[in-house]
Write an enzyme that holds these catalytic residues in place. Structure first.
Site, PDB file in Angstrom:
ATOM      1  CD  GLN A  64      31.138  38.688 -31.309  1.00 28.45           C
ATOM      2  OE1 GLN A  64      31.158  39.089 -32.607  1.00 28.45           O
ATOM      3  NE2 GLN A  64      30.101  38.651 -30.597  1.00 28.45           N
ATOM      4  CG  ASP A  65      36.390  40.726 -34.847  1.00 22.74           C
ATOM      5  OD1 ASP A  65      35.361  41.116 -34.230  1.00 22.74           O
ATOM      6  OD2 ASP A  65      36.315  40.990 -36.071  1.00 22.74           O
ATOM      7  N   PRO A  66      39.071  41.594 -32.527  1.00 24.68           N
ATOM      8  CG  PRO A  66      41.404  41.437 -32.815  1.00 24.68           C
ATOM      9  CD  PRO A  66      40.160  41.075 -33.243  1.00 24.68           C
ATOM     10  N   GLY A 136      35.189  41.595 -38.411  1.00 20.02           N
ATOM     11  CA  GLY A 136      35.053  40.288 -38.781  1.00 20.02           C
ATOM     12  C   GLY A 136      35.620  39.877 -39.949  1.00 20.02           C
TER      13      GLY A 136
END
Length: 224
Positions: A64-66, A136
């Protein structure tokens, strides 16, 4: 011209990086880094593309994101720098499933997945940056337009790639993948909230190697 020259990320993404939305992302990050801590560090945002060229891709794992804590994110989905002593829960569950799936009594001394990337495992986050402490936070920056394009490029230019889609977020990308050209393995996300709902026992690592061998491709050494 050598086919590898045609199919390297630099040449094939050249026009995409000239588009307004992408330039806007880069400019936004430049100004954000003046006053905020952004992960991964500037020089590591595109590490997935550095370590795994398009023509080398055998497997794609979508994140998804880091990670949003210091010294963790380094541009590879699910991976942390090898200096990190604390392994994030999702990555720890991935390690558990590898050991269980492959039936080997081995352990992991770190959580860096660079060795996967160098074997052709493309570790792509849908969103490539995040503000420190704010998971997010960069979802609306425009990264998904870029990474969706990347998935579409892999779909078009590669063949027989194994896509490991863990969790509902990653599984939304199915529409970008041609099942007649590639393989898709689905499972819940390896996070503590969902790992026991089907990630544990999914056996994606042995299944992936079986698919690769059927195509006369070398299997992945999942131990790192």
């Amino acid at each position: 011209m050598d086919n590898r020259t045609l199919l390297n990320w630099s040449s094939i993404l050249k026009n995409e990086k000239k588009k307004y939305y992408f330039i806007n992302i880069i400019n936004h990050l430049f100004f954000e880094r003046q006053k905020k801590m952004i992960f991964p560090p500037k020089g590591k945002v595109f590490n997935a593309f550095v370590h795994t060229q398009l023509y080398d891709i055998k497997v794609v794992i979508l994140g998804q994101d880091p990670y949003y804590k210091i010294n963790q994110a380094h541009g590879l989905a699910f991976s942390v720098e090898n200096i990190v002593k604390f392994i994030p829960s999702s990555l720890k569950n991935i390690q558990k499933e590898i050991i269980s799936d492959l039936g080997q009594n081995r352990s992991f001394s770190h959580g860096c997945l660079t060795k996967w990337a160098l074997q052709g495992v493309f570790l792509l986050n849908s969103v490539l940056t995040v503000e420190a402490g704010k998971p997010g936070s960069h979802y609306k920056l425009g990264w998904e337009r870029f990474t969706n394009k990347v998935i579409s490029i892999i779909n078009e230019y590669c063949k027989g790639v194994v896509f490991l889609l863990w969790g509902s977020y990653a599984q939304k990308k199915i529409c970008l993948i041609d099942r007649t050209r590639h393989y898709i393995l689905l499972a819940p996300h390896p996070s503590p909230l969902s790992a026991y709902r089907g990630f544990f026992g999914c056996r994606h690592f042995s299944k992936t190697n079986k698919i690769l061998k059927q195509q006369n491709k070398s299997p992945i050494n999942w131990f790192f």
